[in-house]
Each structure stands twice: as C-alpha cells, then as structure tokens.
Design an enzyme around this catalytic site. Sequence first.
Site, PDB file in Angstrom:
ATOM      1  N   LYS A   1      14.512   9.819  -7.176  1.00 32.65           N
ATOM      2  CA  LYS A   1      14.647  10.793  -8.278  1.00 32.65           C
ATOM      3  C   LYS A   1      16.117  10.888  -8.616  1.00 32.65           C
ATOM      4  O   LYS A   1      16.947  10.772  -7.708  1.00 32.65           O
ATOM      5  CB  LYS A   1      14.084  12.150  -7.856  1.00 32.65           C
TER       6      LYS A   1
ATOM      7  N   LYS B   1       9.100   3.082  -3.867  1.00 34.23           N
ATOM      8  CA  LYS B   1       8.155   3.055  -4.989  1.00 34.23           C
ATOM      9  C   LYS B   1       8.880   3.382  -6.285  1.00 34.23           C
ATOM     10  O   LYS B   1       9.598   4.380  -6.361  1.00 34.23           O
ATOM     11  CB  LYS B   1       7.046   4.083  -4.739  1.00 34.23           C
TER      12      LYS B   1
ATOM     13  N   ASP C   1       9.030   4.855 -10.066  1.00 31.66           N
ATOM     14  CA  ASP C   1       8.272   5.935 -10.685  1.00 31.66           C
ATOM     15  C   ASP C   1       7.445   5.382 -11.845  1.00 31.66           C
ATOM     16  O   ASP C   1       7.652   4.258 -12.302  1.00 31.66           O
ATOM     17  CB  ASP C   1       9.193   7.089 -11.101  1.00 31.66           C
ATOM     18  N   GLU C   2       6.508   6.183 -12.314  1.00 32.44           N
ATOM     19  CA  GLU C   2       5.516   5.663 -13.261  1.00 32.44           C
ATOM     20  C   GLU C   2       6.127   5.264 -14.599  1.00 32.44           C
ATOM     21  O   GLU C   2       5.590   4.403 -15.299  1.00 32.44           O
ATOM     22  CB  GLU C   2       4.378   6.679 -13.467  1.00 32.44           C
TER      23      GLU C   2
ATOM     24  N   HIS D   1      -0.902   3.647  -9.721  1.00 32.61           N
ATOM     25  CA  HIS D   1      -0.479   4.997 -10.109  1.00 32.61           C
ATOM     26  C   HIS D   1      -1.445   5.471 -11.192  1.00 32.61           C
ATOM     27  O   HIS D   1      -1.876   4.681 -12.036  1.00 32.61           O
ATOM     28  CB  HIS D   1       0.962   4.975 -10.634  1.00 32.61           C
TER      29      HIS D   1
ATOM     30  N   GLY E   1       4.797  16.523  -5.002  1.00 28.04           N
ATOM     31  CA  GLY E   1       5.256  17.778  -4.436  1.00 28.04           C
ATOM     32  C   GLY E   1       5.186  17.855  -2.918  1.00 28.04           C
ATOM     33  O   GLY E   1       5.300  18.941  -2.354  1.00 28.04           O
TER      34      GLY E   1
ATOM     35  N   LYS F   1       2.200  19.705  -5.965  1.00 29.28           N
ATOM     36  CA  LYS F   1       2.631  20.376  -7.201  1.00 29.28           C
ATOM     37  C   LYS F   1       1.642  20.199  -8.359  1.00 29.28           C
ATOM     38  O   LYS F   1       1.799  20.827  -9.403  1.00 29.28           O
ATOM     39  CB  LYS F   1       4.000  19.828  -7.620  1.00 29.28           C
TER      40      LYS F   1
END
Length: 415
Positions: free
Chosen positions: A151, A177, A179-180, A269, A340, A310
């Site tokens: 992130k 991984k 992210d999408e 994903h 989350g 989350k």
Amino acid sequence: MPGITYEDFLDLEYDPADSDLVCAFRVEPAADMSMEAAASRVASESSNGTWAELQVEGSVTDLSATAFAIDGDEIRVAYPEELFEPGSMAQVLSCIAGNIMGMKAVERIRLLDCEWPEPLATSFPGPGFGTSVRTEIFDAPNRPITATVPKPKVGLSTEQHAGVGYDAWVGGIDLLKDDENLTDQSFNPFHDRLTESLDARDRAEEETGERKSYLVNVTADANTMLERADAVAAAGGEYVMVDVITTGWAAVQTVRERCAELGLAIHAHRAMHAAFDRVPSHGVSMRVLAQIARLCGADQLHTGTADLGKLENEDTVGINEWLYADLYGLNDVLPTASGGLHPGLVPELIERCGTNICVQAGGGVHGHPDGTAAGAKALRQSIDATVEGIPLEEYAEDYPELAVAIEKWGTETPR
Ligand SMILES: O=C(COP(=O)(O)O)[C@H](O)[C@H](O)COP(=O)(O)O
Ligand SMILES: [Mg+2]
C-alpha cells in the site's frame, strides 16, 4: 409443439434428472404476478421461452427448463444438459443469470446456488493446483500461507514496490501480491515489475531458506493476459493473478488453458463481485461466483474474512466448505481471507476458517508502526502462535513485532 406458454415451464411433480443443472433462486415477483407465474417465467426466459405464446413450426428440440419447487420466496429450476455448451461458462451464464436478472416479471431475483451435474462440471478444467499450492509451491503443510499487498495500492514505483516485497518476504510472508488495480501503468510497468520483483524474491529465498512467490496481476484483455502469463513463466514465476470478475469468465478460461501449458497457478481477485452479490435480494451470490471460479480453474480465490475484516462478506465459511468439497475429482480451491486483516485477528480467523487458507493483509502489514518488515514478522508470528496453540499475548512476550501490532490494533475489526 405449437402453443408453448410460460405456464408450461412449471411442474411441481418434476423430479430432476442426474444430468440436469439445478439452480436455486430467491424471487420477488412483480406486483401483479403470483409466485407460480414468476417461477414459470424464470424457467422460461432462462431456457428457451419468451413472454409470448409461441407457434413453433416443425420439430424443435425441447430445451425447456422446469421450475419444480417453490418454498416461500425460493424456487428451484432444473435445466436439461442439452441446453448448455460444454465448457463455456459465458453460455451457461447467459442462460441461468442472463435476461432473468432484468425482466419485469420479477421485482428482484437472486441466483443463490447451483447443483452442477457431472457432465457439465467436468467439461470445465477446474484448478490446476488448488490447496496443494501449500505443499507444491510452498512448504507449509501445517499453517495458512500468507500474502501481502503493498500500500498505497497504486503509485509506488517499480523499485519501491519490489523493495516492499523484499521486506515482506524476508519478514516471513510467502506471497507478494499486486493490488487489483495495479497492472501496467506508467509509474510501475508490468514487465519491469515482474523482473525486479522476482529478482527480489530470489534474494529473499536465499536469505530465508524458504520458498517465496509473487502474485503478479496480469489483468488485461485476453491476448495481453496470455502474453503476460508467458512472461511470468519465462521469468520463473509460479502464479498469475487475475481480476476474474472484471476480466470476465471467458477470458479466465483462456488464461487457464495457457496456465495449464505453462504450469502456473491462478490467484483470483474478486473485485466487483459486490455489484452482483451485495444486495441479498438480487444478483448472483458469492457462493455461485465461487463455484464458477472453481470450474473455470482458479487455484486461490478471495472469499472474505468470515466478517472479521473491513468488507461485507457472504458466508465465507460455507463457501470455503464448498470449495474444499469433492466435485467429481476436480481440484479444490484455496480460499484467500483478505480485506482489513491484521495480526490480532488471526486466531479468530483460523478458529472460523481453519488453516487451509491464504491469509492476506495489506494495511495490517505495512501499517505496522515499525514498517513493512516488522509488520510481516508480526503477521507470521501471529500465524505461528495460533498454529502452535499459544495465545498471542503470551507469544508476544518473546516477539516484539507482534507485541507492537497488538498494541496498535488489538483484536478490533477495522472499517
Ligand atoms: O487490497 C485488499 C486488501 O487490503 P487490506 O489488507 O489493506 O485491507 C484486497 O483488495 C481486498 O481484500 C479485497 O477484498 P476481498 O478479499 O473481500 O475480495
Ligand atoms: Mg486490493
């Protein structure tokens, strides 16, 4: 067979054949329709019928579906096998989740569950690896494997992204991984990221003596995904990651075929699944999306956190059980718990979902006050403690990274 009307699609005495695909729907009929009429229209519109009475000339194969059960607001419909093109998920979905989703005969309709008959199910490849990735790619027979997504999810340069991966791997994470929404943008091009990340992976493997791998997001049009899968195999990767809902199942099937040739596993994903499954009265359930993902060949699939994370989740545990259960010899699927998560949630997650999962944490690793490497250690420590049956607080007495994570996040569910 002249004079077909939609009432002909209801037969509460009908006993489905073994080869029928049976679908369960939740239906809210239009204000002026009975449940029987709505059920008939569902069976009709999703197989061979329409709103009008048909005058058919000559002999036509009867591919009618039959609504054979009504129980409150739930109905069951049986579809004959000849209705379907074997091995084409797009065609199957154009029947069972197609026009019926928008027809005015129902206010709302949700495809809840499918019972897949053997001939149709085995016309699909299923996963190449499934849960065996834990031992075939990693050496983790007794614990969940772990993944982390850097992130911010987009914006890190290639060097920064691979650097975060290195720190995470060395800290004890198995999988980096993407992210999408990270694919091939100018700030972090696909091919550079692939090469630099796998270089970092090799260094981390050497340093830790553990197997490490990378879920690189190949999401694109189908041709580009094939090129990217080829590049992953050539660079020594083990996995491709695909955003299976946004790319579409036909493209997933195309990638699965290539991955079979290349020996690659597929991480699925599910971004955008909630457009289909979040409103309980309408759409397609996550349970069915998971079934489709397994048939099309996803090895790992996001199925939620059993409500610990989350995001809204639908029946993570029940879906995971379906993904493990026998399906005519097709491989199972490794559920990925994500969204989350942080170390303090791991004992309860494993209590609810067991150890045959992938635990994925982004913010719960990189948000650690002492950075990514410490966050990775804390996540791994929480897994090791839980598998060894030691309460986190006790384990944290010897592991400062875990102590700091628990101090920061406790066992709270984030929003
Ligand atoms: O980026 C993340 C998680 O990041 P973080 O760990 O920082 O929350 C994933 O995209 C979500 O898990 C998707 O949700 P789901 O797994 O439910 O499909
Ligand atoms: Mg994400």
